[in-house]
Design an enzyme around this catalytic site. Structure first.
Site, PDB file in Angstrom:
ATOM      1  N   GLU A  54      -3.884  -4.359   9.288  1.00 29.03           N
ATOM      2  CA  GLU A  54      -4.380  -5.361   8.338  1.00 29.03           C
ATOM      3  C   GLU A  54      -5.813  -5.823   8.635  1.00 29.03           C
ATOM      4  O   GLU A  54      -6.569  -6.093   7.701  1.00 29.03           O
ATOM      5  CB  GLU A  54      -3.429  -6.553   8.274  1.00 29.03           C
ATOM      6  CG  GLU A  54      -2.012  -6.196   7.788  1.00 29.03           C
ATOM      7  CD  GLU A  54      -1.957  -5.599   6.382  1.00 29.03           C
ATOM      8  OE1 GLU A  54      -2.969  -5.709   5.651  1.00 29.03           O
ATOM      9  OE2 GLU A  54      -0.909  -5.025   6.022  1.00 29.03           O
ATOM     10  N   ASP A  72       8.400  -9.721  10.081  1.00 25.25           N
ATOM     11  CA  ASP A  72       7.706 -10.285   8.918  1.00 25.25           C
ATOM     12  C   ASP A  72       6.979 -11.583   9.274  1.00 25.25           C
ATOM     13  O   ASP A  72       6.088 -12.019   8.554  1.00 25.25           O
ATOM     14  CB  ASP A  72       8.676 -10.526   7.756  1.00 25.25           C
ATOM     15  CG  ASP A  72       9.095  -9.217   7.087  1.00 25.25           C
ATOM     16  OD1 ASP A  72       8.483  -8.164   7.380  1.00 25.25           O
ATOM     17  OD2 ASP A  72      10.040  -9.239   6.276  1.00 25.25           O
ATOM     18  N   TYR A  90      -4.922 -10.362   9.914  1.00 28.51           N
ATOM     19  CA  TYR A  90      -5.802 -10.029   8.790  1.00 28.51           C
ATOM     20  C   TYR A  90      -7.243 -10.437   9.057  1.00 28.51           C
ATOM     21  O   TYR A  90      -8.154  -9.619   9.051  1.00 28.51           O
ATOM     22  CB  TYR A  90      -5.336 -10.750   7.518  1.00 28.51           C
ATOM     23  CG  TYR A  90      -4.131 -10.138   6.865  1.00 28.51           C
ATOM     24  CD1 TYR A  90      -2.861 -10.382   7.358  1.00 28.51           C
ATOM     25  CD2 TYR A  90      -4.249  -9.318   5.759  1.00 28.51           C
ATOM     26  CE1 TYR A  90      -1.737  -9.825   6.765  1.00 28.51           C
ATOM     27  CE2 TYR A  90      -3.139  -8.751   5.152  1.00 28.51           C
ATOM     28  CZ  TYR A  90      -1.889  -9.011   5.658  1.00 28.51           C
ATOM     29  OH  TYR A  90      -0.791  -8.452   5.067  1.00 28.51           O
ATOM     30  N   GLU A  99       0.803  -1.217   0.000  1.00 29.02           N
ATOM     31  CA  GLU A  99       0.000   0.000   0.000  1.00 29.02           C
ATOM     32  C   GLU A  99       0.839   1.272   0.000  1.00 29.02           C
ATOM     33  O   GLU A  99       0.548   2.205   0.754  1.00 29.02           O
ATOM     34  CB  GLU A  99      -0.918  -0.020   1.219  1.00 29.02           C
ATOM     35  CG  GLU A  99      -0.213   0.035   2.594  1.00 29.02           C
ATOM     36  CD  GLU A  99       0.169  -1.304   3.191  1.00 29.02           C
ATOM     37  OE1 GLU A  99       0.379  -2.265   2.425  1.00 29.02           O
ATOM     38  OE2 GLU A  99       0.274  -1.394   4.427  1.00 29.02           O
ATOM     39  N   HIS A 127      -5.991   0.617   2.646  1.00 27.43           N
ATOM     40  CA  HIS A 127      -4.897   1.057   3.515  1.00 27.43           C
ATOM     41  C   HIS A 127      -4.710   2.582   3.479  1.00 27.43           C
ATOM     42  O   HIS A 127      -4.077   3.138   4.379  1.00 27.43           O
ATOM     43  CB  HIS A 127      -3.580   0.402   3.087  1.00 27.43           C
ATOM     44  CG  HIS A 127      -3.334  -0.949   3.686  1.00 27.43           C
ATOM     45  ND1 HIS A 127      -3.301  -1.178   5.039  1.00 27.43           N
ATOM     46  CD2 HIS A 127      -3.071  -2.148   3.096  1.00 27.43           C
ATOM     47  CE1 HIS A 127      -3.026  -2.466   5.261  1.00 27.43           C
ATOM     48  NE2 HIS A 127      -2.892  -3.073   4.099  1.00 27.43           N
ATOM     49  N   HIS A 145      -8.133  -3.865  -1.215  1.00 27.43           N
ATOM     50  CA  HIS A 145      -7.333  -3.980   0.014  1.00 27.43           C
ATOM     51  C   HIS A 145      -6.266  -2.888   0.089  1.00 27.43           C
ATOM     52  O   HIS A 145      -6.179  -2.163   1.075  1.00 27.43           O
ATOM     53  CB  HIS A 145      -6.694  -5.370   0.072  1.00 27.43           C
ATOM     54  CG  HIS A 145      -5.864  -5.604   1.292  1.00 27.43           C
ATOM     55  ND1 HIS A 145      -6.340  -6.248   2.403  1.00 27.43           N
ATOM     56  CD2 HIS A 145      -4.588  -5.253   1.586  1.00 27.43           C
ATOM     57  CE1 HIS A 145      -5.402  -6.276   3.330  1.00 27.43           C
ATOM     58  NE2 HIS A 145      -4.317  -5.688   2.862  1.00 27.43           N
ATOM     59  N   GLU A 146      -5.470  -2.781  -0.957  1.00 25.79           N
ATOM     60  CA  GLU A 146      -4.373  -1.793  -0.905  1.00 25.79           C
ATOM     61  C   GLU A 146      -4.930  -0.371  -0.854  1.00 25.79           C
ATOM     62  O   GLU A 146      -4.403   0.484  -0.155  1.00 25.79           O
ATOM     63  CB  GLU A 146      -3.410  -1.982  -2.077  1.00 25.79           C
ATOM     64  CG  GLU A 146      -2.790  -3.387  -2.198  1.00 25.79           C
ATOM     65  CD  GLU A 146      -2.250  -3.972  -0.905  1.00 25.79           C
ATOM     66  OE1 GLU A 146      -1.871  -3.202   0.008  1.00 25.79           O
ATOM     67  OE2 GLU A 146      -2.221  -5.217  -0.784  1.00 25.79           O
TER      68      GLU A 146
END
Ligand code: BES
Ligand code: ZN
Length: 606
Positions: A325, A380, A388, A278, A306, A302-303
């Site tokens: 998320e 990560d 999510y 994003e 953001h 989704h992006e």
């Protein structure tokens, strides 16, 4: 109950703010920076300087601590209050796995500006350098950054923490035939002369700083949206993403006006390690969502989402990824409902829950809590279905109890109230108690805390259920019992129904049945990357050998981590599969992003 509540709040607060940054951003910070970098494709190196404008928060502070990772530092200079520049002593701290090292700069006085001259490593974790052969057009090389979670420090020495925000200007020098774009003020009319200037006037966290350089073409979709891509993708992408403007309008109506000016999409080569990223004003997107039928465009929703959840209101640390998320998955689903209808949005929620449930079964229960402690680990690793989907489900639970109207108003105010700020779970809870939870007898605080702090799904979870999937289930069980393919009336199935069909295939399906399916429906050759990857997972776990050559082709073409990592993991777990996994990986490795390499090597135990 009250004691339990107190203990749970304490647990939530006890996780240290941002253990993934070495920086002393509480004492001194850089609300603005200027970047001047040259991209050298032969050396796979960015070199130049960053100039940090400093704001000192404590009169006694004489040290600036930045984050860095695999950088070669040339020299560091500070600008005095009289305007002259001085060389400054500096030191690199001990290297820490996955975190890089501190760059500690000694300051005799509280300089207004500090400049760091540096070069990146060819293996910088946040950059991928692609040779011409590794691109779609195969004519020119390509470079792109991926800064989230803590990889900005591998290409810019800075305070790499989402607790702080900054604006920036940049000047990027490239070979003349290439175009540079950033998560900033790109313009369709930029002259291609190898010298590109950018401004990013809205303050963003460091993980949103983004750069790409390649043989990029641009095509507008509306007066504020467009696509940057290699020529081969341009028209396909414009057709696939034609609903972007409408998505923006819907989201703006629900959650407040879009705050960032333009919204463009950059289509990357297939090695891009994520579905999307994003980056502000310019989402980075994998070409694997260009399926030809808009079936995977929830990724654009989704992006884009953001732009509110994440980019406006930002998780203060990577323990709190759910605030980015989970909210984004919720907003994404609302955008999809508004643009493509409630039926499709329901199917997408149901598929998301299936993926969450599969992952819950595999994860350490402690990592299935929404607020998780990632201290000492690579952030990560927080990238699971938990932040999510469980995050989205918490918001859906609140929406169901309070009703859409009240919940929409709540979210709109939340984004407006906390715009351009960092958020943590504690602050979110305080806000929730002051607003929605004031309404008596609707949701108890304990019910919210159960979602946040308990492993697995909360007792108030209501599973989404659709008729469209129930029909698939019915046909699937008839087929499985009879092996009669005519029981499957697939002509009207959507991609979502196909995905559900593949997910629900039971352990008792025999390889011959899979072969028959494959022969009739060509699943191993599917051009839809979600279908292909779901099918390949089943093929491996049900020992359907004929799919293996197709799996190899897929792994050599696509570098998206979500697809690639589980396939290697499963291949390696197959009897005699480890050698095959290693052989494919050896061929594919050069085309994978450093982040994909790390993740594959983790599952192959290399
Ligand atoms: N911000 C993420 C990508 C990310 C997350 C990068 C964590 C590094 C660490 C992005 O918005 C995202 O969630 N992408 C998903 C797609 C989405 C539709 C679930 C992906 O890449 O699969
Ligand atoms: Zn996301």
């Amino acid at each position: 109950m009250r004691l339990l509540v107190v203990v749970l709040i304490f647990l939530t607060a006890a996780v240290k703010a941002d253990p993934h940054s070495f920086s002393n951003s509480d004492l001194v910070s850089h609300p603005h920076l200027h970047l001047d970098l040259t991209a050298d494709f032969a050396k796979k190196q960015l070199s130049g300087f960053v100039e940090l404008e400093l704001e000192w928060h404590h009169p006694d502070t004489r040290e600036l601590v930045l984050d860095s990772r695999d950088l070669t530092i040339g020299r560091v200079m500070g600008q005095t209050s009289e305007g002259s520049w001085q060389l400054l002593p500096y030191q690199l701290g001990a290297k820490q796995a996955d975190h890089g090292q501190a760059l500690i700069i000694a300051c005799q006085q509280q300089y207004n500006k500090v400049r760091v001259y540096y070069q990146t490593s060819p293996n910088a974790s946040g950059l991928q350098w692609l040779s011409a052969e590794q691109t779609t057009e195969k004519q020119q090389p390509f470079l792109f950054s991926q800064s989230q979670s803590i990889h900005a420090r591998s290409w810019i020495p800075l305070q790499d923490t989402p607790e702080r925000r900054l604006t920036f200007n940049a000047r990027i020098h490239t070979p003349k035939s290439l175009l540079a774009v950033m998560g900033a003020d790109n313009s369709a009319n930029t002259e291609r002369d190898g010298d590109y200037q950018f401004k990013m006037p809205q303050p963003i966290p460091a993980y949103l700083i983004a750069l790409a350089v390649g043989d990029l073409q641009f095509k507008a979709m509306s007066d504020r949206t467009g696509v940057y891509a290699e020529a081969a993708w341009l028209d396909k992408a414009v057709a696939e993403f034609a609903d972007t403007e409408q998505m923006m309008q819907v989201a703006g109506q629900l959650y407040g006006d879009y705050a960032w000016g333009r919204y463009d999409i950059l289509v990357l080569p297939a090695s891009f390690p994520f579905g999307g990223m994003e980056n502000p004003r310019l989402s980075f997107i994998t070409p694997t969502v260009i399926a030809g039928d808009k079936s995977l465009v929830s990724l654009i929703a989704h992006e884009l989402a953001h732009s509110w959840s994440g980019n406006l209101v930002t998780n203060a640390s990577w323990h709190e990824l759910w605030l980015n998320e989970g909210f984004t998955n919720y907003v994404e689903n609302r955008i999809m409902a508004a643009v493509f209808g409630e039926d499709r949005a329901l199917l997408e929620r149901q598929l998301a829950v299936q993926e969450l449930q599969a992952e819950l079964a595999a994860l350490d229960p402690a990592d299935t809590r929404l607020v998780t402690d990632y201290t000492g680990r690579d952030p990560d690793e927080a990238f699971t279905q938990v932040p999510y989907v469980k995050g989205m489900l918490l918001l859906q639970f609140l929406e169901q109890r309070f009703g859409r109207e009240k919940f929409d108003a709540f979210l709109k105010h939340y984004f407006a109230n906390f715009a351009f700020q960092s958020m943590n779970t504690e602050r979110f809870l305080r806000y929730l108690r002051q607003t929605l939870l004031q309404q008596p007898d609707t949701v108890s605080f304990g019910e919210v805390l159960e979602w946040l702090n308990q492993p697995g799904l909360a007792s108030t979870f209501v599973a989404p259920e659709s008729d469209a999937f129930a029909q698939v289930d019915q046909q699937a069980s008839q087929w499985q019992q009879s092996s009669d393919l005519s029981k499957l009336q697939t002509q009207d199935w959507s991609i979502h129904q196909w995905l559900h069909f593949i997910h629900q295939l039971s352990a008792s399906v025999r390889p011959e049945q899979l072969a028959a399916l494959d022969q009739k429906f060509g699943l191993s050759q599917s051009q839809n990357a979600e279908i292909a990857s779901a099918w390949f997972k089943q093929a491996i776990s049900r020992n359907y050998q004929q799919a293996l050559p197709h799996i190899k082709t897929f792994l050599l073409k696509v570098g998206r981590r979500k697809f690639v990592v589980p396939l290697y993991q499963q291949l390696a777990a197959m009897p005699g599969g480890k050698a095959m996994a290693l052989e494919i990986y050896q061929q594919a490795r050069g085309g994978y992003h450093p982040l994909t390499q790390v993740a594959v090597e983790r599952v192959l135990k290399l």
